[in-house]
Scaffold this motif. Sequence first.
Motif, PDB file in Angstrom:
ATOM      1  N   TYR A 307      -4.912  -0.502   1.866  1.00  0.00           N
ATOM      2  CA  TYR A 307      -3.726   0.017   2.542  1.00  0.00           C
ATOM      3  C   TYR A 307      -4.109   0.972   3.675  1.00  0.00           C
ATOM      4  CZ  TYR A 307       0.141  -1.608  -0.465  1.00  0.00           C
ATOM      5  OH  TYR A 307       1.095  -2.363  -1.103  1.00  0.00           O
ATOM      6  N   LEU A 308      -4.964   1.944   3.375  1.00  0.00           N
ATOM      7  CA  LEU A 308      -5.296   2.952   4.378  1.00  0.00           C
ATOM      8  C   LEU A 308      -6.162   2.384   5.495  1.00  0.00           C
ATOM      9  CD1 LEU A 308      -4.356   4.760   1.888  1.00  0.00           C
ATOM     10  CD2 LEU A 308      -5.704   6.551   2.971  1.00  0.00           C
ATOM     11  N   LEU A 309      -7.130   1.548   5.140  1.00  0.00           N
ATOM     12  CA  LEU A 309      -7.981   0.942   6.168  1.00  0.00           C
ATOM     13  C   LEU A 309      -7.175   0.028   7.082  1.00  0.00           C
ATOM     14  CD1 LEU A 309     -11.169   0.115   4.068  1.00  0.00           C
ATOM     15  CD2 LEU A 309     -11.015   1.731   5.969  1.00  0.00           C
ATOM     16  N   ALA A 310      -6.258  -0.755   6.495  1.00  0.00           N
ATOM     17  CA  ALA A 310      -5.438  -1.660   7.299  1.00  0.00           C
ATOM     18  C   ALA A 310      -4.564  -0.881   8.282  1.00  0.00           C
ATOM     19  CB  ALA A 310      -4.567  -2.525   6.391  1.00  0.00           C
ATOM     20  N   ASP A 311      -3.977   0.199   7.812  1.00  0.00           N
ATOM     21  CA  ASP A 311      -3.132   1.015   8.679  1.00  0.00           C
ATOM     22  C   ASP A 311      -3.950   1.626   9.818  1.00  0.00           C
ATOM     23  OD1 ASP A 311      -0.888   2.277   9.637  1.00  0.00           O
ATOM     24  OD2 ASP A 311      -0.828   3.823   8.093  1.00  0.00           O
ATOM     25  N   LYS A 312      -5.143   2.092   9.507  1.00  0.00           N
ATOM     26  CA  LYS A 312      -5.980   2.719  10.535  1.00  0.00           C
ATOM     27  C   LYS A 312      -6.483   1.701  11.549  1.00  0.00           C
ATOM     28  CE  LYS A 312      -8.062   5.910  12.695  1.00  0.00           C
ATOM     29  NZ  LYS A 312      -8.069   5.035  13.883  1.00  0.00           N
ATOM     30  N   LEU A 313      -6.785   0.488  11.098  1.00  0.00           N
ATOM     31  CA  LEU A 313      -7.362  -0.527  11.973  1.00  0.00           C
ATOM     32  C   LEU A 313      -6.322  -1.432  12.617  1.00  0.00           C
ATOM     33  CD1 LEU A 313     -10.427  -1.490   9.741  1.00  0.00           C
ATOM     34  CD2 LEU A 313     -10.390   0.023  11.741  1.00  0.00           C
TER      35      LEU A 313
END
Length: 455
Positions: A307-313
């Motif tokens: 979730y967090l990596l997808a949002d950041k990338l």
Amino acid sequence: MSNATGGSTDGLRAKLSRLGPTWIAGAIAAGPASMAAVLGAGATFGYALLWVVVLSALLGATAQYLSMRLGLLTERGIVGAVEEHLGELWAWVLVIDTVLASGLAQIVIMKTVAEVSGTITGFDPRLWGVAWALALAVGLAGGGYRFLETGAKAIVSIVVLAFVATAFLVPIDPGAAAGGLVPTIPAGIDGALLAAGVLGGAVHITLITMQSYTMRARGWTRDDYDIGLFDVGTSMLVAFGVFSVATFLVAASVLAPELSPGGQLQASAAAASLGPLVGNFAETLFMLGLWAAAVSTLGANTVVPPYLLADKLGWETDVSDDRFRAAVVAVALLGGLGAFLGGNFFSLLTQMLTFGLIGTPFALAIVLYLLNDPEAVPETNPAIANVGGLIVFGIASVLAGSYVREQLRSGLGEPVPTFFVAFAIAIGAATVALVGKFVREARRSAAGVDAEADV
């Protein structure tokens, strides 16, 4: 009158059918790490720390309420909100903080699931670890959010029912339990550390950061504020609270101090200790509850790093995006390595909880900062919500600081505590810098208002 009752029942049924996002957070909270801390508190000090267990549910619900409020008011993921209003550096710090905490948790929780599955069935835990990793990868990559939410609600319900039923079977002392509601910390630092573990299971960085993404997956907007409150109340305040209190009462009533996590607790030993006292049915319920707690936490925790990596990338935060799906599969499969990890999983769970606690004040500071930034949210936090948030932030900070102080006193010869302390110092410095940034911005804003008033 019957029509009114029917309408009320239909309304409640409709609300219950919409529950979900905070139940996923609750699936992590009502997990084996929290269970280890609560069992340790009850087995070591009897009923004396019951007030801490009750307080943990209140503080956990407060933290999730603030996270829910931020997610609904911004209508976006927390990392995206941080990047827009605080900058890319702060967004990366939050991502790294959360991914490290949830990644460590994934490995240790998989070890827990594999060993408990092996204890119940008699098969090699390593085989169970591989099987669970594959099942998790296939289920989450194929079923997505709905699979996760349905599983979380079902398994958390099993956990709560198992420990409530066990609590009814053990000989609880009502007078002593009532005395445990009076705030006191027994045995100095040992009691303080156990209290920290209990609170750390309810207020955790993974729970705080995942809330905005599960609500987005559910399609909630600002118009769903009321159902969001109901979701937080039923999950963290009721379900998690009942789980914690029931587990604590079982431990305080029948478990001996040598069976606490600090005394080399083994799941089978704790369960077997119930048999001679209250019958084999309680032993079975205990193992079932531990197994369900571990499985529910494992599934919910798997989606946190993606979730967090997808949002950041800039990816989509659901399995319709192949990159997100691949990240979910990777976390699920890498977690399988936990089945090959050595050591007592209850001890490892305590370490995992400590590491998560270290990173939690930073996440809470982020949430409070954005909720009081008029450029980030259409309506800033009411005073009562800020007071509650500051209490949670203060307690989490004191507990994290206490861990670092005690670890420095005892020495840093081992690599794990050395890494923990180094990380704590780094993330603590980031938290102090963020608080300083907020204070400076607030002063500038106040100065601007005063200047306009003079004009």
